[in-house]
Scaffold this active site. Structure first.
Site, short mmCIF file in Angstrom:
data_model
loop_
_atom_site.label_atom_id
_atom_site.label_comp_id
_atom_site.label_asym_id
_atom_site.label_seq_id
_atom_site.Cartn_x
_atom_site.Cartn_y
_atom_site.Cartn_z
N GLU A 28 0.87 -1.17 0.00
CA GLU A 28 0.00 0.00 0.00
C GLU A 28 0.91 1.22 0.00
OE1 GLU A 28 -2.81 0.38 3.24
OE2 GLU A 28 -3.55 2.29 2.42
N ARG A 264 5.58 -13.00 9.70
CA ARG A 264 6.09 -11.64 9.55
C ARG A 264 7.48 -11.54 10.13
NH1 ARG A 264 2.20 -7.64 8.81
NH2 ARG A 264 3.53 -5.96 9.53
N LYS A 274 4.42 0.79 9.40
CA LYS A 274 4.49 2.08 8.69
C LYS A 274 3.82 3.18 9.49
CE LYS A 274 2.91 0.16 4.90
NZ LYS A 274 2.37 -0.10 3.57
#
Ligand code: ATP
Ligand code: MG
Length: 558
Positions: A28, A264, A274
């Site tokens: 994104e 992850r 982020k």
């Protein structure tokens, strides 16, 4: 071979998807890439490379509130810098028309409805994993009304937050994601970085992601473990239209993308989100996304990490199906191992004190010494070092009254070698009125030069030096870990209160003249200090070096 490669090999053996392998990396564009993303990148691009497939880059740009072209540009730069090649660049926004059409089809088939409740009301009705949810009072409104309202949402006639389009699935499904998930919401406050003001409704992740994979022909849609619970919904949406006429995929009716998940990356003493990184940048707690303390790709690069070192770190940690935490020390170890073999070893004096060689006759005489960049590796080249009567040495390398375990300079008569040059013996020192040593005096042995016969004579200690007249001043930024605690995200206190107050110390150093020509991104070992890289803001007039990592892992000892 990791477990996803095993799946891919099995699929190839079984001839699935006509043996086509297609992956995608779907960031994104709402922030810069961090090293967690690199783990996903190495997987997505790695699978495509290894199995002759293609990995496309797809920007998951469905939320204009947070997204920007600045982020798109940084993401493409970072992936290229890491050394990966994408097939095509796609944007989820490329599919806004198709997704909108599909949503209308869902409404027409009675599989979606416009809900006028607030987000809070919808949340209240969601239920819990053990308790069924409640149906919305708008759930059974007529199809015509849904079509009209959805159109009104898109026309900009409805305020943000007043209506959403929800899939009509099952409010008592044990998987909470099936409890009438939101497909579309209204966003009129921000223009989209690509589609401008064309859309007033935007698809949610669950409706956009799988469909984008499907339109593109992705075979293996690889993501992280938090999406395991989304996978049944990913499949459900696609099942609703994949076998219907006309087929929306150029790959025909049998084709389905499949989602696979791995753990992850989390690393100690940093954050991997982020949102949190954006807060650090916006609040000025770091100098920017590329601050060398940041775990972003551009921050790591500026810190002196090479693309190769980051990729071999990812190789070392591997892929599993359990979440965990990786020790930052492993990342540091990886760059140290690489730079040990490649970075020229030079002298930089951090806390200088002057050394005068009393038996060097003429103060104006200088000698050029040829030093190997890495001792014993002539293939890595040599550089000239200027030697003369006055040198800068490290203050800590001299003790006026040394105990017997101090092997460096003291007036007790020990011989010490100046790196790549001569053997000297201290004879005394001079102090200012406060008792601080201002000058150390020593004699040198003209027959002890390194590289000559006398150069083989052993000393217990070797010290670093730079010649006073030719030395260059440099700003040295001593970076350390960004956070003072191992897992800032697991603490009760706000993560911003857990920053390491000593994560940056700036000093002025005396470095050897050869470094005046250093170029941005050149790597060096400053002998006994650690590994350093030339900062992006460095100029020949104002040299700046960033500490990549200390010589040894001395954090453990602290
Ligand atoms: P963040 O939580 O930092 O905002 P994100 O998951 O929202 O990250 P995306 O841009 O959506 O960021 O991520 C793109 C891809 O990178 C996704 O496939 C995601 O699973 C993967 N990814 C993100 N963070 C990590 C991580 N820490 N480790 C491994 N993969 C990650
Ligand atoms: Mg995300």
């Amino acid at each position: 071979m990791n477990f996803i490669e095993e799946i891919v090999e099995k699929d190839l053996q079984e001839g699935k998807n006509d043996k086509r392998i297609q992956t995608r990396f779907p960031p994104e564009p709402n922030g810069y890439l961090h090293i967690g993303h690199v783990k996903a990148i190495c997987m997505d691009f790695g699978i495509a490379e290894k199995y002759n497939g293609v990995c496309n880059l797809r920007f998951d740009d469905t939320n204009p509130v947070k997204e920007d072209v600045e982020y798109v540009d940084s993401i493409t730069n970072d992936i290229a810098w890491l050394g990966f090649k994408w097939g095509k660049i796609f944007y989820a926004s490329d599919y806004f028309d198709q997704l909108y059409e599909l949503a209308i089809r869902f409404i027409k088939e009675g599989k979606a409805y416009v809900d006028e409740q607030s987000a809070e009301q919808i949340a209240e009705q969601k239920g819990t994993p053990t308790e069924a949810g409640q149906n919305s009072p708008f759930r059974d409104r007529p199809i015509e009304e849904n079509l009209r309202l959805f159109q009104a949402m898109q026309n900009g006639e409805i305020e943000d937050g007043k209506m959403v389009l929800r899939a009509k699935i099952d409010m008592s499904n044990p998987n909470m994601h099936f409890r009438d998930p939101i497909m579309y919401r209204i966003i009129t406050t921000h223009a989209h970085h690509r589609t401008g003001r064309k859309w007033n409704v935007y698809p949610m992740y669950d409706f956009a992601h799988g469909q984008s994979d499907y339109f593109e022909g992705v075979t293996h849609s690889i993501c992280t473990l938090e999406f395991v619970v989304h996978r049944p919904l990913y499949d459900w949406f696609i099942d609703q239209f994949a076998d219907a006429e006309p087929c929306l995929s150029p790959w025909g009716k049998g084709y389905r993308p499949h989602q696979y998940e791995f753990n992850r990356l989390n690393i100690t003493y940093t954050v991997m989100s982020k949102r949190k990184m954006l807060q650090l940048v916006k609040e000025g707690l770091v100098a920017g996304w590329d601050d060398p303390r940041m775990p972003t790709v551009c921050g790591l690069r500026r810190r002196g990490y090479t693309a190769q070192s980051i990729r071999s770190f990812i190789d070392k940690i591997g892929y599993t199906k359990v979440e965990g935490m990786i020790d930052l020390g492993l990342l540091e170890h990886t760059i140290r191992e690489e730079l040990k073999e490649t970075a020229p070893r030079v002298c930089a004096i951090f806390d200088p004190v002057k050394l005068v060689i009393t038996n060097w006759d003429n103060a104006a005489d200088r000698e050029t010494i040829v030093a190997e960049n890495i001792d014993g590796k002539p293939e890595l080249g040599t550089r000239p070092m200027t030697f003369g009567k006055e040198l800068w040495i490290e203050r800590a390398d001299f003790q006026e009254e040394a105990d017997k375990n101090f092997y460096r300079l003291s007036p007790m008569g020990r011989e010490v070698r100046l790196k790549s040059a001569y053997i000297i013996q201290a004879i005394g020192c001079e102090k200012d009125k406060d008792g601080n040593i201002t000058t150390v005096y020593a004699t040198y042995d003209p027959n002890s030069k390194s590289g000559t016969e006398g150069g083989n004579r052993k000393t217990k200690a070797t010290i670093n030096w730079v010649e006073v007249n030719t030395a260059v001043d440099a700003e040295v930024r001593l970076y350390d870990r960004l956070f003072a605690v191992e897992n800032p995200s697991a603490e009760e206190r706000d993560f911003r209160e857990l920053l390491n107050p000593d994560s940056l110390k700036v000093i002025s150093a005396k470095v050897e003249a050869s470094l005046a020509n250093a170029k941005k991104q050149d790597h060096f070992q400053f002998l006994k200090q650690g590994y350093f890289v030339v900062d992006d803001d460095s100029t020949p007039e104002h040299l700046i070096f960033n500490r990549t990592v200390s010589q040894k892992d001395n954090w453990q000892k602290k």
